[in-house]
Design a protein around this motif. Structure first.
Motif, short mmCIF file in Angstrom:
data_model
loop_
_atom_site.label_atom_id
_atom_site.label_comp_id
_atom_site.label_asym_id
_atom_site.label_seq_id
_atom_site.Cartn_x
_atom_site.Cartn_y
_atom_site.Cartn_z
N SER A 292 -19.26 -2.43 -1.84
CA SER A 292 -17.94 -2.46 -2.58
C SER A 292 -17.42 -3.73 -4.03
O SER A 292 -18.03 -4.42 -4.43
CB SER A 292 -17.43 -3.26 -1.21
OG SER A 292 -17.86 -4.36 -0.99
N LYS A 293 -16.49 -3.02 -4.07
CA LYS A 293 -15.20 -3.95 -5.16
C LYS A 293 -14.95 -5.13 -4.25
O LYS A 293 -13.77 -4.12 -3.68
CB LYS A 293 -14.39 -2.62 -6.27
CG LYS A 293 -16.14 -2.13 -7.03
CD LYS A 293 -14.91 -1.91 -8.52
CE LYS A 293 -15.86 -0.37 -8.88
NZ LYS A 293 -14.45 0.43 -9.97
N PHE A 294 -14.90 -5.67 -5.08
CA PHE A 294 -13.57 -6.93 -4.60
C PHE A 294 -13.31 -8.31 -5.43
O PHE A 294 -14.08 -8.32 -6.59
CB PHE A 294 -14.26 -7.46 -3.24
CG PHE A 294 -15.54 -8.41 -3.47
CD1 PHE A 294 -15.33 -9.89 -3.72
CD2 PHE A 294 -16.87 -7.36 -3.25
CE1 PHE A 294 -16.76 -9.85 -4.04
CE2 PHE A 294 -18.21 -8.56 -3.48
CZ PHE A 294 -17.90 -9.44 -3.86
N LYS A 295 -12.30 -8.35 -5.19
CA LYS A 295 -11.57 -10.14 -6.19
C LYS A 295 -12.46 -11.07 -5.14
O LYS A 295 -11.43 -11.44 -3.72
CB LYS A 295 -10.55 -9.78 -6.19
CG LYS A 295 -10.08 -9.08 -6.89
CD LYS A 295 -8.16 -8.89 -7.51
CE LYS A 295 -8.00 -8.14 -8.66
NZ LYS A 295 -7.97 -6.57 -8.12
N ARG A 319 -11.07 -7.05 -0.71
CA ARG A 319 -10.99 -5.77 -1.31
C ARG A 319 -11.10 -5.08 -1.62
O ARG A 319 -9.35 -4.96 -1.50
CB ARG A 319 -12.49 -5.32 0.37
CG ARG A 319 -13.49 -6.04 0.20
CD ARG A 319 -14.15 -5.66 1.47
NE ARG A 319 -14.68 -4.47 1.34
CZ ARG A 319 -15.87 -3.69 1.84
NH1 ARG A 319 -16.46 -4.39 2.80
NH2 ARG A 319 -16.12 -2.47 1.66
N ASP A 320 -11.05 -4.31 -2.59
CA ASP A 320 -10.41 -2.87 -3.14
C ASP A 320 -9.43 -1.76 -1.75
O ASP A 320 -9.96 -2.46 -0.58
CB ASP A 320 -11.11 -1.39 -3.80
CG ASP A 320 -11.30 -2.57 -5.59
OD1 ASP A 320 -10.42 -3.46 -5.96
OD2 ASP A 320 -12.13 -1.71 -5.89
N ALA A 321 -8.43 -1.59 -2.22
CA ALA A 321 -7.64 -0.99 -0.71
C ALA A 321 -8.73 0.31 -0.23
O ALA A 321 -8.83 0.85 -0.27
CB ALA A 321 -6.02 -0.39 -1.56
N VAL A 322 -8.46 0.48 1.38
CA VAL A 322 -8.93 1.27 1.95
C VAL A 322 -7.83 2.24 2.53
O VAL A 322 -6.68 1.70 2.96
CB VAL A 322 -9.78 0.41 3.11
CG1 VAL A 322 -10.25 1.41 4.22
CG2 VAL A 322 -10.64 -0.46 2.34
#
Length: 610
Positions: A292-295, A319-322
């Motif tokens: 997963s991509k996240f900040k 995390r990026d929007a789901v």
């Protein structure tokens, strides 16, 4: 060419400076910091109670776009703070029961905020308190983990927050064989949170969002670990305590508490990795799904209560929007490590879940390539013998065998040096006023006798990195914590508790710390003295003085070091004495320890008389 003595003096002096700095500067500083920390914790306990959960981290939850939500104003603090037990009892909870952990999960906010480590205690006394890792808001020193969602801009959807009371849908307690399911309904959205735990320290939090509306909804999953106030720290330069993470291409991030306060938030964008807060032996780490991509963000803040300010520290990810489709659902899984940093467990999680460099949660340091293999060797022999002290002795023998060819060459050269000592003395006397000529003739003598004057430094050069690597192993690995040896050594990671100044406990008096000179430091000094007396005293007065006082200085210096390290040094000296003595006898060199000792003190007295 530079004389061998200059190399030896430089090495010895450098090593002595490092140890002197620790004993005279760092150790007193650590003691002062512990006293200051105790006062700070007492003050924090008076500030912590009654703070509103949504704002108690003083940082805010991560927001889409990387900004933080504004912290809410905390509620008024009652006159007396709640103790931990009262704070735990203030919210409905689900018990946690595993072989390693006991505690509970708060239904308010679904927080994991009550974790006690069953197998670890504050001291070697089996009746001392268990280690408390996580604690809820409203009590002293809050420290907790939270998972949730942030809504997308322009969407008017109700999401659970830190004040939400989740409903227990299934399960009455969390165990390795029985997960629990929480439920919360917010309009057209239904949130189900399944929390499971393994036999060690890894929680798995799976959030399923069901959308009963006719429109798709986007949510941003987040996780955070928040700590209020500064913890009790070792405050030692070889160990990192504070915010930590491995974040993709940015690699390992180690951020001290004070640096985070001074420099402000630090943010990273990554795919995979982990982040959290680490202590010397314990840690909490957020582990999003590794694809997963996240900040990721490390931030500090503060909360005000009763007219005082408490610092707060937070590691979080967004995390990026789901996308949750209309009449559909989506599931997001994250993990939380909360426990003891056991090497086998940490390495096992890295392999099992594919967590990027999770092994670096343990601070192996710059000598990683020596430190971790050294630990594995000690741990292997521990499982054979059942005693870490014996394991250290056996590993020392293995190291001696590995370096035997180099050490033998060194000792043979030293024996050769001893043979030509009379000729060297004549050269120095004959050309006392011409250093260049003296050096030239000495080099010719070395070449003729096939002697390498620098090889005598090898035993010291080989021992120093192993010494520091073993120091690191004893200092940072929890396996060494409270590990006994024999007799009075009940903790190899702590100094020898005896001292000659109260006759090793026969006199009912506790000497000050600088007079704590135990049995093992004394044995270390004796073996060092004997090893140095295998050779005649060096002709240089400065060198002779260093060799005369070095064992005594090292005895006091190493008295404050972990007992396991002193045991290693003593045993290594003993093996070196046997090896050097055997080689010298085979080379036909006389070994007269008593005469060498007398010659040393005769020279020292003569120099003092001048």
């Amino acid at each position: 060419m530079i004389d061998n003595k200059n190399y030896l003096i430089a090495i010895v002096l450098s090593f002595m400076v490092m140890i002197t700095w620790h004993y005279t500067v760092n150790a007193p500083q650590m003691e002062r910091q512990k006293q200051e920390q105790a006062l700070l914790e007492e003050q924090q306990a008076l500030e912590a109670a009654g703070q509103q959960d949504a704002a108690s981290d003083g940082v805010g939850i991560p927001q889409p776009g990387g900004e933080t939500g504004a912290p809410a104003v905390p509620q008024a603090t009652p006159a007396a703070p709640a103790n931990r037990e009262t704070a735990v009892a203030a919210t409905p909870r689900i018990p946690i029961e595993t072989p390693e952990i006991e505690g509970s999960i708060s239904l308010r906010g679904g927080r994991i905020d009550d974790v006690v480590l069953r197998q670890y205690r504050e001291t070697v006394d089996p009746g001392s308190d268990q280690i408390v890792l996580l604690s809820p808001s409203g009590g002293p020193s809050p420290y907790y983990a939270e998972f949730g969602f942030v809504g997308a801009s322009g969407q008017d959807v109700a999401l659970p927050n830190a004040d939400t009371i989740w409903e227990l849908e299934s399960g009455d307690r969390l165990t390795p064989s029985s997960p629990v399911v929480l439920r919360h309904e917010a309009g057209d959205l239904t949130f189900r949170r399944t929390i499971s735990i393994d036999n060690q320290f890894m929680f798995t939090v799976a959030d399923t969002v069901t959308n009963a509306s006719g429109d798709a909804v986007s949510v941003f999953p987040y996780g955070l670990v928040s700590r209020h106030g500064l913890p009790d720290m070792a405050n030692f330069y070889i160990l990192h305590e504070g915010l930590i993470g491995v974040l993709g291409e940015d690699g390992l991030q180690e951020i001290d508490y004070d640096d985070l306060t001074d420099d402000g938030p630090q943010t990273f964008s990554t795919t995979g990795g982990w982040l959290g807060i680490t202590d010397k032996y314990w840690a909490t780490a957020l582990v999003p799904e590794q694809d997963s991509k996240f900040k990721a963000r490390f931030a500090s803040g503060s909360v005000n209560a009763a007219g005082a300010t408490t610092p707060t520290f937070q590691a979080d990810f967004l995390r990026d929007a789901v996308n949750v489709p209309a009449q559909g659902e989506a599931t997001i899984t994250n993990r939380l490590f909360a426990g003891a940093k056991q090497v086998s467990i940490i390495d096992g999680y890295e392999e099992k879940f594919g967590i990027d460099r999770f092994e670096l949660l343990i601070d192996w340091g710059w000598f990683y390539f020596i430190t971790k293999p050294l630990f594995y060797g000690i741990d292997y022999f521990f499982h054979l013998t059942g005693n870490f002290g014996v394991a250290i002795l056996l590993v020392t023998v293995i190291l001696k065998l590995i370096f035997f060819p180099l050490a033998s060459k060194s000792y043979k050269s030293m024996a050769g040096m001893k043979k030509v000592q009379p000729e060297m003395a004549k050269i120095r006397e004959r050309h006392a006023d011409d250093k260049m000529k003296q050096q030239q003739l000495l080099m010719e003598l070395y070449k003729k006798e096939k002697i390498n004057p620098l090889s005598g430094c090898l035993p010291i050069l080989l021992q120093i990195p192993v010494f520091f690597a073993l120091y690191k192993v004893l200092f940072v690995t929890i396996e060494m914590r409270h590990a006994p040896f024999f007799g009075w050594i009940r903790d190899l990671s702590a100094p020898d508790p005896t001292t000659i100044f109260n006759l090793f406990g026969l006199i009912p008096w506790d000497p000050p710390s600088f007079l704590m000179l135990g049995v093992w430091p004394l044995l270390m000094g004796i073996t060092m003295f004997i090893q140095m007396r295998l050779n005649p005293p060096p002709p240089d007065p400065t060198q002779a003085m260093i060799f005369a006082w070095m064992p005594l200085i090292f005895m006091f210096m190493l008295a404050s070091f972990p007992a396991g390290l002193v045991i290693y040094w003593t045993w290594n000296n003993f093996l070196s004495i046997l090896q050097q003595y055997t080689i010298m006898k085979r080379q036909g060199v006389d070994v007269n320890i008593w005469e060498n000792t007398r010659a040393l003190f005769r020279r020292t007295k003569a120099e003092d008389a001048k």
